[in-house]
Enzyme design. Structure first.
Site, PDB file in Angstrom:
ATOM      1  CD  GLU A  29      -2.946  -0.988  -0.100  1.00  0.00           C
ATOM      2  OE1 GLU A  29      -2.975   0.059  -0.754  1.00  0.00           O
ATOM      3  OE2 GLU A  29      -3.618  -1.989  -0.422  1.00  0.00           O
ATOM      4  CE1 TYR A 112      -6.208   3.258  -0.610  1.00  0.00           C
ATOM      5  CE2 TYR A 112      -3.850   3.252  -0.129  1.00  0.00           C
ATOM      6  CZ  TYR A 112      -4.945   2.729  -0.796  1.00  0.00           C
ATOM      7  OH  TYR A 112      -4.767   1.671  -1.631  1.00  0.00           O
ATOM      8  CG  ASP A 130      -8.073   4.099  -4.250  1.00  0.00           C
ATOM      9  OD1 ASP A 130      -9.299   4.108  -4.544  1.00  0.00           O
ATOM     10  OD2 ASP A 130      -7.289   3.256  -4.726  1.00  0.00           O
TER      11      ASP A 130
END
Ligand code: SF4
Length: 346
Positions: A29, A112, A130
């Site tokens: 990520e 996020y 996102d």
């Protein structure tokens, strides 16, 4: 339900989808922020092969981690990630914390990343928002908030939470992101193959081309820069950027911005003197390269220079080396330098 079934049969096989390990998912990520999946894959493999656990990363020299990040850009990500790994070692015994407060407080972990890692690794009911998810939601629900507006995250989080499948939030989040990446594409959404087509307001009202709304970006400034490859016998001078800020910790050839009415050669000589304290003369023009950063672009004239006199006393950068050509590969360099370094080996 349709979304999850579609994801089960159509998703891409990506290396980070083969694990539920929070650290590995965290690595992916961090890398995927601002970066395309295909670019990330080889970096992810190399990084997790060398640093297979958060403790290995925490104990590693930052320069080694930075070298593995070289070319991926947005270097504050690896700076923060390395710091965060150290915190996980020192405060949590090397176990990535799985509660929102502790994990979200680590360097570089925003809403996020926290939502993605905690939902995918441990099934917690956090919704990921996102760019892909915002685009899908804007079309699905005909939302007018520009997806690149500074406060858009908050606005899109509300419907994202309402739609979240709490039975398997990690799978739901991945499916929604995948839908945005593979089907609900920015320019030409593939509505005919979309699993949520019957629920999509933009499709029903033939408005897909008008959504999402986006704020117009200001024009990117272009700076003219001069850089010197300074030879002293068979070695060249490289300097290291300060640890914080743009390209922090990376190594580069010295130089800087060309002033108005100044020639590129003069700027090269002046910048090297101001930055390092040494005098050089320009021998030849090597090349000109162009490079784009997030908020500006550069056009860089690169010169071959010869050392004349003085000893290096750094003003801006934090360290330097007179490096042999075959030693340069050991150091992490910014992409703009890599563009001309291949010419030095000819
Ligand atoms: S129907 Fe088209 S616009 Fe609507 S979510 Fe699916 S791909 Fe996107």
């Amino acid at each position: 339900m349709r979304l999850k079934e579609w994801f089960a049969s159509c998703h891409r096989n990506l290396p980070w989808r083969e694990t539920r390990d929070p650290y590995s998912i965290w690595v992916s990520e961090v890398m995927l922020q601002q970066t395309q999946v295909n670019t990330v894959i080889p970096y992810y493999r190399r990084f997790t092969e060398r640093f297979s656990t958060v403790l290995l990363l925490a104990d590693a020299d930052f320069q080694e981690a930075l070298k593995l990040w070289e070319g991926l850009g947005y270097y504050s990500r690896i700076r923060n990630f390395h710091k965060a790994a150290g915190r996980v070692r020192d405060l949590f015994g090397g176990v990535v914390p799985q509660d929102w407060m502790s994990f979200r407080a680590l360097p570089g972990v925003g809403d996020y990343i926290a939502a993605a890692v905690l939902s995918i690794a441990s099934g917690q009911p956090y919704a990921v928002v996102d760019g892909n998810v915002k685009r899908v939601l804007a079309r699905l629900l005909l939302m007018n908030m520009p997806t690149n507006h500074p406060t858009s995250h908050k606005v899109y989080l509300e419907p994202a939470l309402q739609l979240l499948d709490t039975g398997d939030p990690g799978l739901h989040n991945q499916a929604l992101m995948e839908l945005g990446a593979m089907v609900c594409k920015p320019a030409a959404p593939l509505c005919e193959t979309c699993p949520v087509q019957t629920d999509c307001m933009a499709f029903r009202l033939r408005q897909t081309v008008n959504y999402p709304h986006r704020l117009k970006k200001p024009d990117t400034p272009l700076y003219a820069v001069a850089v010197g490859v300074v030879y002293r016998d068979d070695r060249v001078l490289i300097t290291q950027r300060k640890p914080d800020g743009l390209l922090g910790g990376l190594w580069e050839f010295p130089g800087g911005k060309i002033r108005e009415m100044e020639s590129a050669e003069d700027a090269c000589i002046r910048e090297i003197r101001e930055e390092t304290g040494i005098s050089v003369c320009v021998q030849s023009h090597l090349t000109q390269v162009r490079h784009a950063y997030t908020h500006f672009k550069i056009v860089m004239d690169v010169f071959i220079c010869r050392y004349l006199e003085g000893s290096v006393r750094l003003n801006g950068p934090c360290d330097y080396r007179w490096a042999a050509m075959d030693e340069l590969e050991r150091y992490p360099f910014p992409g703009a330098n890599r563009k001309f370094m291949k010419l030095l080996k000819l």
